[in-house]
Design a protein around this motif. Sequence first.
Motif, mmCIF file in Angstrom:
data_model
loop_
_atom_site.group_PDB
_atom_site.id
_atom_site.type_symbol
_atom_site.label_atom_id
_atom_site.label_comp_id
_atom_site.label_asym_id
_atom_site.label_seq_id
_atom_site.Cartn_x
_atom_site.Cartn_y
_atom_site.Cartn_z
ATOM 1 N N ILE A 119 0.829 -1.210 0.000
ATOM 2 C CA ILE A 119 0.000 0.000 0.000
ATOM 3 C C ILE A 119 0.861 1.257 0.000
ATOM 4 C CG2 ILE A 119 -1.846 -1.195 1.221
ATOM 5 C CD1 ILE A 119 -1.115 0.456 3.702
ATOM 6 N N GLU A 120 2.148 1.114 0.235
ATOM 7 C CA GLU A 120 3.053 2.261 0.191
ATOM 8 C C GLU A 120 3.369 2.675 -1.243
ATOM 9 O OE1 GLU A 120 6.442 0.997 2.371
ATOM 10 O OE2 GLU A 120 5.347 0.710 4.267
ATOM 11 N N LEU A 121 3.000 1.856 -2.203
ATOM 12 C CA LEU A 121 3.328 2.124 -3.598
ATOM 13 C C LEU A 121 2.229 2.926 -4.278
ATOM 14 C CD1 LEU A 121 4.507 -1.478 -4.570
ATOM 15 C CD2 LEU A 121 5.988 0.476 -4.023
ATOM 16 N N PRO A 122 2.583 3.720 -5.291
ATOM 17 C CA PRO A 122 1.542 4.333 -6.133
ATOM 18 C C PRO A 122 0.707 3.240 -6.789
ATOM 19 C CG PRO A 122 3.687 5.329 -6.558
ATOM 20 C CD PRO A 122 3.942 4.120 -5.698
ATOM 21 N N LEU A 123 -0.507 3.571 -7.191
ATOM 22 C CA LEU A 123 -1.443 2.566 -7.679
ATOM 23 C C LEU A 123 -0.895 1.758 -8.842
ATOM 24 C CD1 LEU A 123 -4.224 1.264 -7.572
ATOM 25 C CD2 LEU A 123 -5.081 3.126 -9.033
ATOM 26 N N ASP A 124 -0.264 2.412 -9.814
ATOM 27 C CA ASP A 124 0.223 1.665 -10.976
ATOM 28 C C ASP A 124 1.293 0.659 -10.582
ATOM 29 O OD1 ASP A 124 1.934 3.787 -10.389
ATOM 30 O OD2 ASP A 124 2.639 3.950 -12.465
ATOM 31 N N ARG A 125 2.188 1.074 -9.675
ATOM 32 C CA ARG A 125 3.246 0.155 -9.240
ATOM 33 C C ARG A 125 2.676 -0.941 -8.344
ATOM 34 N NH1 ARG A 125 7.776 3.373 -6.450
ATOM 35 N NH2 ARG A 125 8.567 1.243 -6.194
ATOM 36 N N LEU A 180 -7.288 2.147 0.666
ATOM 37 C CA LEU A 180 -8.335 3.169 0.620
ATOM 38 C C LEU A 180 -9.029 3.232 1.983
ATOM 39 C CD1 LEU A 180 -9.825 2.006 -2.798
ATOM 40 C CD2 LEU A 180 -8.286 3.952 -2.454
ATOM 41 N N PRO A 181 -8.316 3.700 3.006
ATOM 42 C CA PRO A 181 -8.840 3.626 4.372
ATOM 43 C C PRO A 181 -10.091 4.463 4.613
ATOM 44 C CG PRO A 181 -6.864 4.984 4.296
ATOM 45 C CD PRO A 181 -6.985 4.340 2.960
ATOM 46 N N TYR A 226 -6.464 -0.310 -13.461
ATOM 47 C CA TYR A 226 -6.052 1.014 -13.001
ATOM 48 C C TYR A 226 -7.181 2.027 -13.161
ATOM 49 C CZ TYR A 226 -3.448 5.352 -12.514
ATOM 50 O OH TYR A 226 -3.024 6.584 -12.098
ATOM 51 N N ARG A 227 -7.802 2.030 -14.328
ATOM 52 C CA ARG A 227 -8.842 3.030 -14.594
ATOM 53 C C ARG A 227 -10.094 2.790 -13.734
ATOM 54 N NH1 ARG A 227 -7.379 6.137 -18.829
ATOM 55 N NH2 ARG A 227 -5.625 5.373 -20.079
ATOM 56 N N TYR A 228 -10.288 1.553 -13.302
ATOM 57 C CA TYR A 228 -11.397 1.289 -12.399
ATOM 58 C C TYR A 228 -11.094 1.800 -10.987
ATOM 59 C CZ TYR A 228 -14.571 -1.265 -9.330
ATOM 60 O OH TYR A 228 -15.482 -1.593 -8.351
ATOM 61 N N LEU A 229 -9.862 1.588 -10.525
ATOM 62 C CA LEU A 229 -9.519 1.919 -9.143
ATOM 63 C C LEU A 229 -9.061 3.363 -8.955
ATOM 64 C CD1 LEU A 229 -7.570 -1.352 -8.218
ATOM 65 C CD2 LEU A 229 -9.876 -0.714 -7.477
#
Length: 248
Positions: A119-125, A180-181, A226-229
């Motif tokens: 969860i520390e990573l950007p979404l794409d990574r 997504l807390p 990605y585009r969904y989240l």
Amino acid sequence: MPEARAGAAATPAQSGKDTKGDQGTRSPDAGSGAAGRPRRRQARGEARIAQLLEAAAGVFCSSGYNGASTNAIAREAGVSPGTLYQFFPNKEAIAIELGEQLMHRWRETYGAAFVVSHIELPLDRMLDTVLDPLIAFNCENPAFAVLTHGSEIPGVITREHDILHASMLTRTEQLLGAYLPELPADQVARTAAMAFVLFKAGLDLVMEHEGEEREAYIRELKSVMYRYLEPLVCDTPDGVTPARIDTP
């Protein structure tokens, strides 16, 4: 999440004879012991078992579970049917042993992929880190899909796959909830379920192709995920804005 192991398979007398010309070729000891497990586990037999399971994986992929037979598996392994029956009483036993090995490795794969530190990573990574090993496992082990789909698959495999399915969905929900807390729990559950279905559908397309076309579908799958989240990601950890993925 701890996962229960499925029970033993039916005995050969309960499961019936194998198909595709296998009748009458069983060794005298084929009815002894529990079906679903190789009966000889001496060290000298481990290499032969591995050889038979590798051959079975190829036959199941090329012929499907219903179309496969112990005779075909023996031919693929380069051994006689009698040699095969020294280790497995029937096709079902081979499928159960292979299925259990693959599901054990699948547990290890998704267990390493779904970790909270991602969860520390950007979404794409994060998507790359989670999805890449899952996709790679399925591409490297096409027999896994064959042995986890279809009404004709032995029930013990189906039950264990259902357990794995539920466990993976829970892991997905936990990871998204941590990422997504601020999202309400019910929306996290719906988002996890939808993301899970999107991944499975995209994986089916990935598995239908090879080479550059397969790579293109992998990129498409990641783009869809990605585009969904991405719209749900308002504030990523440490205020990092996720990089966008260009549509291939």
